[in-house]
Write an enzyme that holds these catalytic residues in place. Structure first.
Site, PDB file in Angstrom:
ATOM      1  N   GLY A  90       0.820  -1.196   0.000  1.00 58.41           N
ATOM      2  CA  GLY A  90       0.000   0.000   0.000  1.00 58.41           C
ATOM      3  C   GLY A  90       0.858   1.252   0.000  1.00 58.41           C
ATOM      4  N   SER A  91       0.291   2.346   0.460  1.00 57.87           N
ATOM      5  CA  SER A  91       1.010   3.621   0.467  1.00 57.87           C
ATOM      6  C   SER A  91       1.971   3.688   1.650  1.00 57.87           C
ATOM      7  CB  SER A  91       0.019   4.779   0.556  1.00 57.87           C
ATOM      8  OG  SER A  91      -0.612   4.807   1.831  1.00 57.87           O
ATOM      9  N   VAL A 130       0.097   4.701   4.908  1.00 58.60           N
ATOM     10  CA  VAL A 130      -0.565   3.585   5.588  1.00 58.60           C
ATOM     11  C   VAL A 130       0.478   2.645   6.188  1.00 58.60           C
ATOM     12  CG1 VAL A 130      -2.049   1.568   5.265  1.00 58.60           C
ATOM     13  CG2 VAL A 130      -2.636   3.737   4.166  1.00 58.60           C
ATOM     14  N   GLY A 131       1.582   2.463   5.493  1.00 57.12           N
ATOM     15  CA  GLY A 131       2.637   1.588   5.986  1.00 57.12           C
ATOM     16  C   GLY A 131       3.188   2.028   7.330  1.00 57.12           C
ATOM     17  N   GLU A 156       5.449  -3.239   1.662  1.00 58.64           N
ATOM     18  CA  GLU A 156       5.849  -2.909   0.288  1.00 58.64           C
ATOM     19  C   GLU A 156       5.030  -1.684  -0.081  1.00 58.64           C
ATOM     20  OE1 GLU A 156       6.665  -1.971  -3.084  1.00 58.64           O
ATOM     21  OE2 GLU A 156       4.813  -3.097  -3.448  1.00 58.64           O
ATOM     22  N   CYS A 186       3.253   0.807  -8.381  1.00 59.74           N
ATOM     23  CA  CYS A 186       4.288   1.347  -7.504  1.00 59.74           C
ATOM     24  C   CYS A 186       5.614   1.447  -8.244  1.00 59.74           C
ATOM     25  CB  CYS A 186       4.429   0.490  -6.249  1.00 59.74           C
ATOM     26  SG  CYS A 186       4.723  -1.257  -6.567  1.00 59.74           S
TER      27      CYS A 186
END
Length: 512
Positions: free
Chosen positions: A244-245, A248-249, A266, A300
């Site tokens: 994800g972003s 959020v990570g 990731e 990504c």
């Protein structure tokens, strides 16, 4: 072999009622305990409801984790080669249903059918790879420093693994997570992206049809706050894998730290392509077009900025713009379409916001920069492929991840400057160079601060048997795909067997 009954969605554009898809918990398709649902819309034609899915909550997560925990007690004891045989069978099922699943994917995600076939194929390839790893779960033996003592180490599974997957590769990326986790002996609870749940349901149906026992894999659909958060916080979940972003990570990583969960992140990328003045320009242009606008820029690894040597800058830009304008945009299921819609209205608004930022920063808008309207576009989330020229590397559009069909072209004087531009962001996922000079290619390969590097290819095109992941704020050091994924989904156990029939003390009883 009996097959799993996953309801097939039908189009409301033709007046049919869409089917409802339930969560998959403990081998059963069950409604959410919240009693709430959400619609999965076709981004190319939002009148088309792909299906209705469960809007789940914490109680559903708890039920799924409990099922996975109970299943782990038996699944961990199944020999790895036997687990691998089931994964191999799942790959064969995916191969048989490749066209059906790929068309479903285009319908719910929007990317063109050639790309979704590639997405499904990547899941097939990943399954074939990890099926082989079932007979290569290698540990190792080593001599002990003491006589009559045997020393070795083996890999063991972690337990229940939580997986939070993205919408842009809705079958390939779940395969990167589920296949290595399962072959290593773990059980799983997976939360599919809210925009593309059907592809995960299709994928798990193949696993179930292949004989994976009940409770080993569970699906809970819903939002990040209502499903992802309780999954991350659950005390019985031993590991979380998120794609994800970066924003959020950071949240997920902090949550995992509270309960000492293993955590694989990731995250984002802002991937540079370098074009030197000795490059095969036609090849570089083909790579730029595919890298920037494949998947409508929603990767990504997308080629979102291009550093071009000033000696060939104008020629490159002129041809790049001409080729971008010639791309056929539309519904990804229609023949000849090269670029599909954005995933949703929110993402289109994000793209629009960054295009306005680019204009205000003084970048030169060379093409695109607008919504597409008219017949074939009005019911979908379409946006024109957009190129900014004469960009400064410090501009926000050249530093921040946009996740759309927007690329910044930056003039440079030398390889050293191009490398400096490439490394001048917080991300470090993928990079590439176009050059005929082997020395320059190896210098860039050494000096680019990315986890993936290409020579004479764009920044996209990863294969399942090599590690996937990046540096800096692209992740936290773990890798997906390849044997590297098994390092995340397994635990080392060191074993000592003393057959001397007496007490021996390591580091103390060294004189014999």
């Amino acid at each position: 072999m009996a097959t799993t009954d996953v309801a097939r969605g039908t189009s409301t554009a033709s007046g049919s009622t869409p089917k409802t898809y339930k969560n998959f918990i403990d081998g059963e398709w069950v409604a959410s305990q919240t009693g709430q649902t959400f619609e999965n819309l076709n981004p190319a034609d939002t009148r088309d409801v792909v299906g209705v899915f469960q809007k789940s909550g914490k109680a559903d997560v708890d039920a799924a984790v409990d099922a996975a925990k109970r299943a782990f007690a038996k699944w961990r004891l199944v020999p790895a080669p036997r687990r691998a045989e089931m994964i191999s069978e799942a790959s064969r099922i995916l191969e048989k249903k490749k066209e059906e699943f790929s068309r479903d994917m285009t319908r719910e995600m929007g990317k063109v059918i050639k790309e979704t076939r590639g997405d499904t194929q990547e899941a097939i390839d990943c399954g074939n790879f990890f099926a082989g790893e079932g007979r290569r779960m290698y540990g190792h033996t080593t001599p002990s420093e003491l006589p009559n003592k045997f020393a070795m180490c083996v890999k063991q599974p972690l337990g229940v693994c939580g997986m939070i997957t993205p919408w842009n590769f809705p079958m390939a990326i779940p395969s990167w997570k589920l296949f290595p986790a399962l072959v290593a002996g773990n059980t799983a609870v997976i939360k599919p992206a809210q925009d593309t749940p059907l592809s995960v349901f299709n994928f798990v149906s193949a696993l179930t049809d292949a004989g994976i026992p009940k409770g080993v894999v569970n699906i809970v659909a819903g939002t990040g706050s209502q499903v992802g958060t309780p999954l991350t916080q659950h005390p019985d979940v031993r590991a979380i894998s998120l794609t994800g972003s970066s924003e959020v990570g950071k949240i997920v990583g902090a949550e995992c730290a509270q309960t000492f969960k293993r955590c694989s992140l990731e995250l984002g990328g802002k991937n540079p392509m370098i074009v030197l003045d000795d490059a095969n320009l036609d090849l570089a242009l083909e790579g730029a077009l595919w890298g920037a606008f494949g998947t409508t820029g929603q990767r990504c690894t997308a080629t979102s900025r291009i550093a071009v040597h000033k000696n060939v800058y104008q020629e490159f830009v002129d041809q790049f713009v001409a080729r971008a304008r010639a791309l056929k945009i539309g519904n990804g299921l229609e023949p000849g379409v090269q670029v599909g819609p954005l995933i949703n209205e929110s993402q289109r608004q994000t793209v629009e916001r960054y295009v306005e930022i680019g204009r205000n920063e003084g970048a030169k808008l060379l093409c695109g920069g607008e919504r597409l309207t008219g017949k074939g576009f009005d019911a979908g989330w379409f946006y024109a492929p957009t190129i900014f020229g004469d960009c400064d590397a410090k501009m926000r559009i050249a530093r921040e991840e946009i996740f759309g069909p927007v690329v910044s072209v930056i003039p440079c004087d030398s390889l050293d400057q191009a490398i400096e531009i490439g490394n001048g962001v917080v991300y470090g996922l993928s990079s590439s160079i176009y050059t005929r000079n082997l020395n320059n290619a190896f210098r860039a390969m050494r000096d680019m601060e990315t986890g993936i590097f290409y020579v004479n290819a764009p920044t996209i095109g990863a294969e399942t048997h090599l590690p996937f992941g990046g540096t800096k704020q692209t992740g936290n050091g773990h890798r997906e795909a390849s044997v590297a994924a098994l390092d995340f989904y397994s635990e080392w156990k060191s074993i000592y067997v003393d057959y001397s029939d007496k007490l021996q003390r390591a580091q103390i009883d060294t004189e014999q």
